[in-house]
Structures are given as C-alpha cells and as structure tokens.
Design a protein around this motif. Sequence first.
Motif, PDB file in Angstrom:
ATOM      1  N   THR A  93      10.697   2.876  18.648  1.00  9.81           N
ATOM      2  CA  THR A  93      11.998   3.165  18.056  1.00  9.81           C
ATOM      3  C   THR A  93      12.195   4.677  17.938  1.00  9.81           C
ATOM      4  OG1 THR A  93      13.378   2.890  16.079  1.00  9.81           O
ATOM      5  CG2 THR A  93      10.998   2.937  15.742  1.00  9.81           C
ATOM      6  N   ALA A  94      13.445   5.083  18.133  1.00 13.56           N
ATOM      7  CA  ALA A  94      13.786   6.501  17.997  1.00 13.56           C
ATOM      8  C   ALA A  94      14.370   6.806  16.625  1.00 13.56           C
ATOM      9  CB  ALA A  94      14.789   6.907  19.079  1.00 13.56           C
ATOM     10  N   LEU A  95      14.580   5.779  15.802  1.00 11.92           N
ATOM     11  CA  LEU A  95      15.178   5.964  14.485  1.00 11.92           C
ATOM     12  C   LEU A  95      14.118   6.311  13.449  1.00 11.92           C
ATOM     13  CD1 LEU A  95      17.662   2.943  14.497  1.00 11.92           C
ATOM     14  CD2 LEU A  95      18.159   5.338  15.011  1.00 11.92           C
ATOM     15  N   GLU A  96      14.497   7.142  12.495  1.00 13.70           N
ATOM     16  CA  GLU A  96      13.587   7.507  11.419  1.00 13.70           C
ATOM     17  C   GLU A  96      13.547   6.402  10.366  1.00 13.70           C
ATOM     18  OE1 GLU A  96      11.556  10.054  11.141  1.00 13.70           O
ATOM     19  OE2 GLU A  96      12.163  10.763  13.126  1.00 13.70           O
ATOM     20  N   PRO A  97      12.384   6.073   9.848  1.00 11.12           N
ATOM     21  CA  PRO A  97      12.293   4.945   8.908  1.00 11.12           C
ATOM     22  C   PRO A  97      12.949   5.212   7.557  1.00 11.12           C
ATOM     23  CG  PRO A  97      10.186   6.081   9.077  1.00 11.12           C
ATOM     24  CD  PRO A  97      11.064   6.665  10.138  1.00 11.12           C
ATOM     25  N   ASP A  98      13.061   6.477   7.165  1.00 16.13           N
ATOM     26  CA  ASP A  98      13.621   6.797   5.847  1.00 16.13           C
ATOM     27  C   ASP A  98      15.034   7.354   5.920  1.00 16.13           C
ATOM     28  OD1 ASP A  98      11.216   6.041   4.581  1.00 16.13           O
ATOM     29  OD2 ASP A  98      10.343   8.020   4.941  1.00 16.13           O
ATOM     30  N   ALA A  99      15.653   7.291   7.100  1.00 14.29           N
ATOM     31  CA  ALA A  99      17.007   7.829   7.256  1.00 14.29           C
ATOM     32  C   ALA A  99      18.025   6.899   6.587  1.00 14.29           C
ATOM     33  CB  ALA A  99      17.335   7.995   8.736  1.00 14.29           C
ATOM     34  N   VAL A 100      18.714   7.393   5.569  1.00 11.80           N
ATOM     35  CA  VAL A 100      19.703   6.613   4.819  1.00 11.80           C
ATOM     36  C   VAL A 100      21.068   6.779   5.475  1.00 11.80           C
ATOM     37  CG1 VAL A 100      20.861   6.325   2.594  1.00 11.80           C
ATOM     38  CG2 VAL A 100      18.401   6.821   2.680  1.00 11.80           C
ATOM     39  N   ASP A 101      21.781   5.661   5.660  1.00 14.38           N
ATOM     40  CA  ASP A 101      23.119   5.676   6.236  1.00 14.38           C
ATOM     41  C   ASP A 101      23.986   4.707   5.443  1.00 14.38           C
ATOM     42  OD1 ASP A 101      25.422   5.720   7.702  1.00 14.38           O
ATOM     43  OD2 ASP A 101      24.490   5.177   9.617  1.00 14.38           O
ATOM     44  N   THR A 102      24.823   5.235   4.574  1.00 16.18           N
ATOM     45  CA  THR A 102      25.637   4.379   3.701  1.00 16.18           C
ATOM     46  C   THR A 102      26.697   3.609   4.476  1.00 16.18           C
ATOM     47  OG1 THR A 102      27.089   6.272   3.236  1.00 16.18           O
ATOM     48  CG2 THR A 102      25.270   5.853   1.694  1.00 16.18           C
ATOM     49  N   GLY A 103      26.920   3.967   5.727  1.00 16.47           N
ATOM     50  CA  GLY A 103      27.899   3.248   6.526  1.00 16.47           C
ATOM     51  C   GLY A 103      27.340   2.026   7.214  1.00 16.47           C
ATOM     52  N   THR A 104      26.039   1.823   7.104  1.00 17.36           N
ATOM     53  CA  THR A 104      25.408   0.674   7.776  1.00 17.36           C
ATOM     54  C   THR A 104      24.572  -0.148   6.799  1.00 17.36           C
ATOM     55  OG1 THR A 104      23.500   2.032   8.414  1.00 17.36           O
ATOM     56  CG2 THR A 104      25.336   1.916   9.977  1.00 17.36           C
ATOM     57  N   ILE A 105      25.043  -0.311   5.597  1.00 18.52           N
ATOM     58  CA  ILE A 105      24.295  -1.036   4.578  1.00 18.52           C
ATOM     59  C   ILE A 105      24.311  -2.542   4.865  1.00 18.52           C
ATOM     60  CG2 ILE A 105      24.271  -1.688   2.136  1.00 18.52           C
ATOM     61  CD1 ILE A 105      25.204   1.113   1.458  1.00 18.52           C
ATOM     62  N   LEU A 106      23.120  -3.149   4.854  1.00 21.62           N
ATOM     63  CA  LEU A 106      22.940  -4.598   5.001  1.00 21.62           C
ATOM     64  C   LEU A 106      23.616  -5.143   6.258  1.00 21.62           C
ATOM     65  CD1 LEU A 106      23.312  -5.820   1.300  1.00 21.62           C
ATOM     66  CD2 LEU A 106      21.217  -5.362   2.583  1.00 21.62           C
ATOM     67  N   LEU A 107      23.461  -4.424   7.355  1.00 23.72           N
ATOM     68  CA  LEU A 107      23.948  -4.944   8.632  1.00 23.72           C
ATOM     69  C   LEU A 107      22.983  -6.014   9.144  1.00 23.72           C
ATOM     70  CD1 LEU A 107      25.155  -1.804  10.630  1.00 23.72           C
ATOM     71  CD2 LEU A 107      26.550  -3.524   9.473  1.00 23.72           C
ATOM     72  N   PRO A 108      23.495  -7.099   9.743  1.00 24.55           N
ATOM     73  CA  PRO A 108      22.601  -8.118  10.302  1.00 24.55           C
ATOM     74  C   PRO A 108      21.938  -7.607  11.570  1.00 24.55           C
ATOM     75  CG  PRO A 108      24.880  -8.641  10.791  1.00 24.55           C
ATOM     76  CD  PRO A 108      24.912  -7.451   9.873  1.00 24.55           C
ATOM     77  N   PRO A 109      20.896  -8.287  12.037  1.00 18.58           N
ATOM     78  CA  PRO A 109      20.233  -7.879  13.277  1.00 18.58           C
ATOM     79  C   PRO A 109      21.215  -7.834  14.449  1.00 18.58           C
ATOM     80  CG  PRO A 109      18.903  -9.477  12.114  1.00 18.58           C
ATOM     81  CD  PRO A 109      20.212  -9.412  11.394  1.00 18.58           C
ATOM     82  N   GLY A 110      21.072  -6.807  15.282  1.00 23.10           N
ATOM     83  CA  GLY A 110      21.949  -6.634  16.431  1.00 23.10           C
ATOM     84  C   GLY A 110      21.361  -5.642  17.404  1.00 23.10           C
ATOM     85  N   PRO A 111      22.097  -5.296  18.459  1.00 23.66           N
ATOM     86  CA  PRO A 111      21.582  -4.363  19.464  1.00 23.66           C
ATOM     87  C   PRO A 111      21.234  -2.990  18.901  1.00 23.66           C
ATOM     88  CG  PRO A 111      23.521  -5.521  20.279  1.00 23.66           C
ATOM     89  CD  PRO A 111      23.412  -5.840  18.824  1.00 23.66           C
ATOM     90  N   SER A 112      21.993  -2.510  17.930  1.00 19.48           N
ATOM     91  CA  SER A 112      21.742  -1.180  17.366  1.00 19.48           C
ATOM     92  C   SER A 112      20.599  -1.199  16.354  1.00 19.48           C
ATOM     93  CB  SER A 112      23.018  -0.642  16.701  1.00 19.48           C
ATOM     94  OG  SER A 112      24.065  -0.533  17.636  1.00 19.48           O
ATOM     95  N   HIS A 113      20.471  -2.308  15.647  1.00 15.98           N
ATOM     96  CA  HIS A 113      19.412  -2.457  14.631  1.00 15.98           C
ATOM     97  C   HIS A 113      18.795  -3.833  14.826  1.00 15.98           C
ATOM     98  CE1 HIS A 113      20.902   1.148  12.560  1.00 15.98           C
ATOM     99  NE2 HIS A 113      22.117   0.658  12.731  1.00 15.98           N
ATOM    100  N   TRP A 114      17.658  -3.883  15.527  1.00 19.49           N
ATOM    101  CA  TRP A 114      17.056  -5.159  15.924  1.00 19.49           C
ATOM    102  C   TRP A 114      16.729  -6.053  14.739  1.00 19.49           C
ATOM    103  CZ3 TRP A 114      13.066  -3.530  20.266  1.00 19.49           C
ATOM    104  CH2 TRP A 114      13.788  -3.030  21.360  1.00 19.49           C
ATOM    105  N   PHE A 115      16.302  -5.457  13.635  1.00 17.85           N
ATOM    106  CA  PHE A 115      15.969  -6.222  12.438  1.00 17.85           C
ATOM    107  C   PHE A 115      17.045  -6.083  11.365  1.00 17.85           C
ATOM    108  CE2 PHE A 115      11.036  -6.680  12.729  1.00 17.85           C
ATOM    109  CZ  PHE A 115      11.200  -7.319  13.953  1.00 17.85           C
ATOM    110  N   GLY A 116      18.173  -5.474  11.693  1.00 15.48           N
ATOM    111  CA  GLY A 116      19.191  -5.225  10.695  1.00 15.48           C
ATOM    112  C   GLY A 116      18.873  -3.988   9.864  1.00 15.48           C
TER     113      GLY A 116
END
Length: 290
Positions: free
Chosen positions: A49-72
């Motif tokens: 993964t290229a995403l940081e584990p502690d990166a907070v994004d208030t625009g993507t709170i509790l998103l379900p699993p999908g192509p951008s976030h495999w585990f949500g």
Amino acid sequence: MSGEELLQGTAPHSVRGGHRHPWRAPGLLLPLAFVVLLGFAVCAPHWFTALEPDAVDTGTILLPPGPSHWFGTDQLGRDLFSRVVYGTSQSLSIGIGATLVACIGGILLGTAAALAPAAISRPLVRVIDILLAFPELLLALLVIAVLGRGPMNTLLAVGLSSIAGYARLVRSQVLQVKLSGYVEHAVTLGEHPWSVITRHIVPNTTRPLLILATIGVGGSVLSASSLSFLGLGVVPPAAEWGALLADGRNFLDIAPWVSLLPATVVAVSVIAITLLGRRLQTLLARGDVP
C-alpha cells in the motif's frame, strides 16, 4: 541411533519409507506461503500500500471497502488496509518476542526442575503446577496491572504468562534425555556436569521445543490482540491488530468492516502459523526435519 533420534522416538532414515517430498504437501505450503506474505508485510509494507496508516481524512470517514480503500476506512478516515499491513510488524514482533521470552524462561525453569536436587526441584514443580492452573490471559492481565500498558509490557506479559507451559514440556523432555544412552556414556567418561547439560541435554531438549514454539507464536499474537482489544495492551493510535478491533467495536451496526476485516486477518494469520507449526511437528516426529 543418534541421541536426537532417541529423543524423538523415531527410526533412522534408512528404515523409514516413503516420504520423498514432505515439504511439498499442501498442508505445509499453504500456511507457509501466508506466513511468508506476512514476512513481506513486516519488511516492506510499502509494497502492499502507498497510503500512510495514520493519515486522517475527514472526507472519507467510515467508507465501505472499495477500489480506493480495500478494507474501507475507520472513524477517522484512515485506510484500514494500510493500518492492517503496517500493524503486522507490531503484532508479529510482540508474538515472536513473547514466544522467545516464554521459551528462554521455560528452558531455564524446566531444566532446573528436572536436574536440580529434590529440595529445589520439588518447589519448582509446584510453582509450575500452580501457574498452569491459571489461564494465561489472566496471568497476562496481572502482569499488565503491574507493568502498565505499551508494546514492550504487552510482550513481557504474554511471554511471562506462557513460561509454565514451556517449562512443563522442557522438564518432561529433560527427564527422558538424561536417561538416554549417550548421556549415560558422557557421565561414565567423566564429563563435567555442566558440559553434559549444555552439550547433550539442552540441545536435544530444545530442538523439538523450537518446533512447538512456532505454534506458540500464533497463540501469543492472539493473546496480545486480546489484551489490546480490552484496552490493556498497545496504546492507540498504534496500528496493532487488537487495537484495530477495539476501534471498530462501537461501529459494528453501521460499519462492521472496521472490525470484521482486521479480525479476519488475525484469525487467518493465527490459523496459518498454527498449521505451519503442527505440520513441522509432524515432520519432526517422522524425522523429515533436518
């Protein structure tokens, strides 16, 4: 027979039949492949993964699993897959470290309980029996209550609570090995007692123990995750598997993936490590482990 074959109770390779490719069995390859995958996640999490584990994004709170976030995402918008991947290092480090502490303590305590004079060995055996009477998680909670929270304290708590089980195994192995022919031969030749212990007894005792310790790693990972889930292990916001489960328990009705997917990774990892250990134990009993 060699001393190791006497310890294992198996016949030499010349009288064993048949198992030409024991390492190719699916029962070993499948869990081994998953454990290797966990090893890559520990050494090179950025490969997954290229995403940081502690990166907070208030625009993507509790998103379900999908192509951008495999585990949500979790309640802070952090990518769950990256947190699981990066949490592999901490969870496995605690599991392996705790097993190492338990093995070293078990070897020392079990060897002393088997070889020390009766005035010392009998109280040690009683201590082992008393410790075995308590659930390991309860003992770990007592250690945490004394030491406090944190990764190192969690490691020590899980390791110390597991010593008694390893000590019982070591004691039973030592009692068998010290009656074997090669140990009696070394004593007859006048070899120093410490030399007999370090050159003959301990090596032939620890070899099967190290195989069994592979199973213990899975149990240690599960115990550490349990402590973190209870809020007594690793301190948030660390991306440890048990802490991830704890983060999602308040959102099970609206976002079950926050706990369900990390829990699946924990379960599969513990099963794979345990199956690998049991397969290695079987190969050891057959004499296929070099």
